[in-house]
Design a protein around this motif. Structure first.
Motif, PDB file in Angstrom:
ATOM      1  N   GLY A 129       0.593   2.549 -10.779  1.00  0.00           N
ATOM      2  CA  GLY A 129       1.187   1.262 -10.452  1.00  0.00           C
ATOM      3  C   GLY A 129       2.673   1.244 -10.754  1.00  0.00           C
ATOM      4  N   SER A 130       3.449   0.659  -9.859  1.00  0.00           N
ATOM      5  CA  SER A 130       4.905   0.638 -10.029  1.00  0.00           C
ATOM      6  C   SER A 130       5.394  -0.633 -10.721  1.00  0.00           C
ATOM      7  CB  SER A 130       5.598   0.760  -8.667  1.00  0.00           C
ATOM      8  OG  SER A 130       5.233  -0.315  -7.823  1.00  0.00           O
TER       9      SER A 130
ATOM     10  N   GLY B  60       2.315  -1.357 -14.892  1.00  0.00           N
ATOM     11  CA  GLY B  60       1.739  -0.143 -14.340  1.00  0.00           C
ATOM     12  C   GLY B  60       1.793   1.023 -15.324  1.00  0.00           C
TER      13      GLY B  60
ATOM     14  N   SER C 193       4.975   2.691 -16.427  1.00  0.00           N
ATOM     15  CA  SER C 193       5.748   2.870 -15.198  1.00  0.00           C
ATOM     16  C   SER C 193       7.201   2.454 -15.364  1.00  0.00           C
ATOM     17  CB  SER C 193       5.095   2.081 -14.059  1.00  0.00           C
ATOM     18  OG  SER C 193       3.804   2.575 -13.793  1.00  0.00           O
TER      19      SER C 193
ATOM     20  N   LYS D 136       0.101   4.691  -4.764  1.00  0.00           N
ATOM     21  CA  LYS D 136      -1.157   4.117  -5.240  1.00  0.00           C
ATOM     22  C   LYS D 136      -2.238   5.196  -5.315  1.00  0.00           C
ATOM     23  CE  LYS D 136      -4.465   0.387  -4.286  1.00  0.00           C
ATOM     24  NZ  LYS D 136      -4.823  -0.708  -3.358  1.00  0.00           N
TER      25      LYS D 136
ATOM     26  N   ARG E 169      -5.655   7.276  -5.012  1.00  0.00           N
ATOM     27  CA  ARG E 169      -6.755   7.328  -4.034  1.00  0.00           C
ATOM     28  C   ARG E 169      -7.872   8.185  -4.648  1.00  0.00           C
ATOM     29  NH1 ARG E 169      -5.023   9.871   1.201  1.00  0.00           N
ATOM     30  NH2 ARG E 169      -3.874  11.263  -0.188  1.00  0.00           N
TER      31      ARG E 169
END
Length: 372
Positions: free
Chosen positions: A54-55, A59, A79, A93, A95
């Motif tokens: 997460g930015s 995050g 982050s 993001k 995956r």
């Protein structure tokens, strides 16, 4: 350096049993796995510093590409801190479904060489290939197949025990191979800083530094009573590891003790309605893992982390294993409501099931909880 206490050393009978002939163990570790998958699938990311995670302010970096690591960006870093270190950092993001599929491809490759496979996570595993003529050749063949079939690189360590094989896999990263034969094991371990020993975290490393123990050689200079006085039950592991000894076998089909999921929020949650709503996506993620693994358990545990990072857990146990969404969700919401009103804002919620049906008391533990 701290001097060892004048007490008798353990007798040879206390030592881990030596293998004759020695085992052949490979530790395979994918290179910057999550970030490398993202760079593989999106050519525009290649050569750029990439962080998977997460930015936003709350995050956390789940993985960093090697280009990002040059700037000091590391996994589990906030982050905001990562962006300060590397203003050009590109956030992607996660995956996890893609990473899981690639992991299955890699494990299928392992299975062509041995049945003795002990996965540690999606991106690393131990393999026992004791029956082959050359473990080096097998490790190199596996690395080349991974590269050809997944377009990703892996590093491998080859040695006569798990402890040294894992150390060796990190020796020539990325895309490297390191072989440590039995006659070099103790000398190799003793050249390394103790912070590289598996299980030695920052606090333990700091304590060792205060005792004058900074390398494997420093550690090997201490006797067992001295280490027990300072490190308790961890002492025996440290004593033998510093001498290149580790008798743990590669365990295929490690026992899963729990299945869980958790989520960190960008803003603290305070009210009952928003907390119950926030628990929904956590339950969704948990149920995906429950369904994928076929797990059912007798204990549902709620994890709550507050804005001051204090963390608590509350659990409810059932007479029989539960695996349905309704039963797990009802238990989770009930545990949550029992804590209301919350003393502080909530930054994280987690749910897990444990005491899984069919589990025994084997030592292996595989935690499936991944922060979303």
């Amino acid at each position: 350096m701290a001097s060892a206490a004048s007490s008798p050393e353990p007798s040879p009978d206390d030592a881990p049993v030596a293998d004759d002939p020695p085992r052949k163990i490979i530790h395979v570790d994918m290179d910057a796995f999550y970030a490398s998958v993202e760079q593989r699938d999106d050519p525009s990311l290649r050569g750029k510093p990439v962080a998977v995670g997460g930015s936003r302010e709350r995050g956390v970096v789940a993985a960093a590409s090697y280009e990002a690591r040059v700037f000091g960006v590391r996994s589990a870093m906030a982050s905001a801190t990562a962006r300060r270190k590397c203003p050009e950092l590109v956030f992607v993001k996660p995956r996890f479904e893609v990473y899981s599929e690639v992991s299955r491809q890699i494990r299928a490759i392992f299975a062509d060489y041995t049945d003795a496979i002990e996965p540690l996570s999606l991106d690393e595993a131990y393999l026992d290939v004791s029956g082959v003529a050359s473990a080096r050749d097998v490790a190199e063949a596996i690395r080349q197949r991974i590269k050809a079939e997944t377009k990703l690189t892996a590093s491998a360590g080859v040695s006569y025990n798990k402890f040294i094989a894992k150390l060796a896999s990190d020796q020539n990263k990325p895309d490297g191979l390191c072989v440590i034969p039995p006659h070099r094991g103790a000398a190799f371990v003793q050249t390394l800083p103790v912070k590289r020993f598996h299980g030695v975290g920052p606090r333990t490393a700091e304590k060792m530094t205060r005792l004058g123990i900074e390398t494997g050689a420093d550690l090997a200079a201490q006797n067992l009573p001295f280490l027990e006085a300072h490190f308790g039950s961890f002492a025996s592991y440290l004593y033998w590891a510093s001498r290149g000894r580790d008798d743990r076998p590669v365990r295929a089909n490690r026992i899963r003790k729990s299945v869980g999921a958790e989520r960190t929020f960008f803003e603290d949650k305070h009210k009952e309605a928003e907390l119950v709503e926030a628990l929904g996506p956590v339950l969704d993620a948990l149920m995906e893992r429950v369904e994928r693994s076929g797990a059912a358990g007798r204990t549902v545990t709620l994890k709550v982390k507050f804005s001051d990072f204090r963390q608590i857990t509350r659990a409810r146990s059932f007479a029989a294993a539960v695996g349905s969404r309704d039963a797990i969700g009802e238990a989770g919401v009930g545990l949550l409501r029992a804590l209301l009103p919350m003393p502080l804002g909530v930054r994280l919620l987690g749910l897990s099931i444990s005491a899984l049906a069919g589990e025994d008391e084997a030592d292996g533990v595989e935690q499936l909880g991944l922060e979303l």
